[in-house]
Design an enzyme around this catalytic site. Sequence first.
Site, short mmCIF file in Angstrom:
data_model
loop_
_atom_site.label_atom_id
_atom_site.label_comp_id
_atom_site.label_asym_id
_atom_site.label_seq_id
_atom_site.Cartn_x
_atom_site.Cartn_y
_atom_site.Cartn_z
NE ARG A 27 -3.65 -0.08 2.47
CZ ARG A 27 -4.84 -0.16 1.93
NH1 ARG A 27 -5.24 -1.30 1.39
NH2 ARG A 27 -5.66 0.87 1.93
CD1 TRP A 74 2.70 5.33 -2.68
CD2 TRP A 74 1.15 6.93 -2.69
NE1 TRP A 74 2.65 5.85 -3.95
CE2 TRP A 74 1.71 6.83 -3.99
CE3 TRP A 74 0.16 7.89 -2.47
CZ2 TRP A 74 1.30 7.64 -5.05
CZ3 TRP A 74 -0.24 8.70 -3.52
CH2 TRP A 74 0.33 8.56 -4.80
N GLY A 101 -5.61 8.11 4.04
CA GLY A 101 -6.63 8.92 3.38
C GLY A 101 -6.14 10.34 3.20
CD GLU A 487 -1.85 -5.57 -17.66
OE1 GLU A 487 -2.29 -4.41 -17.63
OE2 GLU A 487 -1.40 -6.15 -16.64
CD GLU A 494 2.24 -1.73 -13.24
OE1 GLU A 494 1.39 -1.37 -12.43
OE2 GLU A 494 2.24 -2.88 -13.74
CG HIS A 510 -2.04 6.91 -38.05
ND1 HIS A 510 -2.24 7.56 -39.25
CD2 HIS A 510 -2.72 5.73 -38.14
CE1 HIS A 510 -3.02 6.82 -40.02
NE2 HIS A 510 -3.32 5.70 -39.36
CE LYS A 609 -1.91 -6.23 -5.98
NZ LYS A 609 -1.63 -5.98 -7.41
C1 G6P Z 1 -2.71 0.50 -8.94
C2 G6P Z 1 -2.04 -0.85 -9.04
C3 G6P Z 1 -2.44 -1.54 -10.34
C4 G6P Z 1 -3.95 -1.63 -10.45
C5 G6P Z 1 -4.62 -0.26 -10.28
C6 G6P Z 1 -6.12 -0.39 -10.12
O1 G6P Z 1 -2.19 1.37 -9.90
O2 G6P Z 1 -0.63 -0.70 -8.99
O3 G6P Z 1 -1.89 -2.83 -10.39
O4 G6P Z 1 -4.30 -2.16 -11.69
O5 G6P Z 1 -4.12 0.37 -9.09
O6 G6P Z 1 -6.39 -1.07 -8.93
P1 G6P Z 1 -7.65 -1.96 -8.64
O7 G6P Z 1 -7.41 -2.52 -7.28
O8 G6P Z 1 -8.83 -1.03 -8.67
O9 G6P Z 1 -7.74 -2.99 -9.68
#
Ligand code: G6P
Length: 614
Positions: A27, A74, A101, A487, A494, A510, A609
């Site tokens: 987190r 974070w 938060g 992806e 990432e 393009h 995450k």
């Molecule tokens: C962050 C994570 C990603 C994830 C995204 C959306 O950026 O690093 O891996 O895809 O959030 O998160 P969620 O839990 O809503 O899928």
Amino acid sequence: MCGIVAYIGKKEAYPIIVKGLKRLEYRGYDSAGVALLNNGDLNIYKKQGKVANLEEHAADKNRSGHAGIGHTRWATHGAPNDVNAHPHYSEDCNIALIHNGIIENYDAIKQRLVGNGYIFKSETDTEVLTYLVDDIHKNAGVSVAEAVRLALQQVVGAYAIVVISKDNPDQLIAARKSSPLVLGIGKDNDFFLASDATPIVEYTKKVVYMEDEEIAIVDLNEGLKLYSIDEVEKTPYVQELELQLEALEKGGYEHFMLKEIHEQPRSIKDCFRGRLNAEEGWVSLGGIKDYEEKMIKANRIIMIASGTSWHAGLVGEYLFEDLARINVEVEYASEFRYRNPIITENDIVIAISQSGETADTLAALELAKSKGATILGICNVVGSSISRITDAGSYTHAGPEIGVASTKAFTAQVTVLTLMALSLAKRKGTISETKFRTMLSELEAIPQKVQQILDKNEEIKIISEKYQDASNALYLGRGSSFPVALEGALKLKEISYIHAEGYPAAEMKHGPIALIDEEMPVFVIATSGTSYEKVVSNIQEVKARKGKLIAIVTEGDDQVDNIADHTIEIPDTDEHLVPLLATIPFQLLSYHIAVMRECNVDQPRNLAKSVTVE
Ligand code: G6P
């Protein structure tokens, strides 16, 4: 984002908190800190960087105490340094507070507190909340718990907080709004609090998922009391956790990401277990069954998501439109909510989210709900905020995903979307019985085909070696392979910090084609199917500019093999299911390249995450 953990009971709090913080590092890992109550002292240790830095810092200090709170950050307000690290505490060190938060009106409150003589040490919104609680506690002459309640009434924003104070050494006060908080009820008259259940599961399976604007007071003498922010006492809804401890460990793999990539044959199977039977010819998603008629008749389906989950939504769009002939729009949650979107009662909104906590996705859902749309969820984390506010939904059952870069959650999301599309197509009559049955058998065979690709790990590692020093990369695909290209590019940037872009193969002309030279790796999905010949033409265009070409092809292909620098074969499958297979080599390529570049695969820089801030 940020992760919070707290403990009160007979055990030593520090080891429980530190272990819990490590589980929550996904987190955020900008700084970590703890506050421990011990014989009337409140000892606070905090350090920039990972939990390991905090451990080192606290190693020679008094870490005793049966009550404590801990935080992994974070950074939002203020740089990631020791001073801005949580816990924050009152000047007299009576009250300490951890927070996940954002307090949006922190500046106005801060000015008022400065007027009252408070001097701020940090740049954080959390210190403002801590001083506000302290100010109310002292000036209104109320208990700390009451001061927390009154302070939260003044706050605009999102919070999950836990407060500890020397005044009440047998008590922790916790509250939440929009950020998650789980309370564990221990076997030994002890209590745990955490941002998710992972720090709690090895001690107890009895948990309460706190609701928005609830305040919990856990007291060693009086037990658990739950109130609404306006003081109405509530009965806690105690649930049994299904999470298994082994799922939170690396199980012999070097990284969680590698473990999660290799878990996909199982996680995809778990996802369709009990929901599909190819032999008998049926598919059924219990969670949304009652909403299927509405979905078929809906004006349109809007899929909202962020990051990797948004890519899954794009695959879903192809599946729903082609198989069930339902109009689908896929939106970034963060854009959708600020666009004053036109939503009616005839719209269905599906939120796709691994964590079920992404702040933008949650807010977008709330907006859609307020406009009367039916809201559904596809989530991985059981009991998460999104899964609780939606009218109905389907879990992905991928199990806990710890690596910050999403892998098995993506393939599970695509599997659920495939099941939904098939179920809707069958009900609507837009798929023939033969096609339906073929697709069910093909879907059932996917886990074993994923395994066949995973068995090529060494081959993929050798290809990765050649591109570990690239500074840019291009990913190309057409149709439902375009989101796979997006992806693939996201995975590479990432975790390896190589700039990468995903593009529809034909769009390359393009713009991106200008970037191609002999240094540029171009990853292309060129599997057999409708657009195969077109992709082959795009591949020729890349080779004509001397780009390095790495192609994902269907087993037995030799046309592309003759042109490309490397080909990775994947087993043949129905065209609709190619994303489930084609994504696997890209996950492995990114993983190996990141490891070769000595990057922190599971905790890439600046990322988290679960993004619980907007
Ligand atoms: C962050 C994570 C990603 C994830 C995204 C959306 O950026 O690093 O891996 O895809 O959030 O998160 P969620 O839990 O809503 O899928």
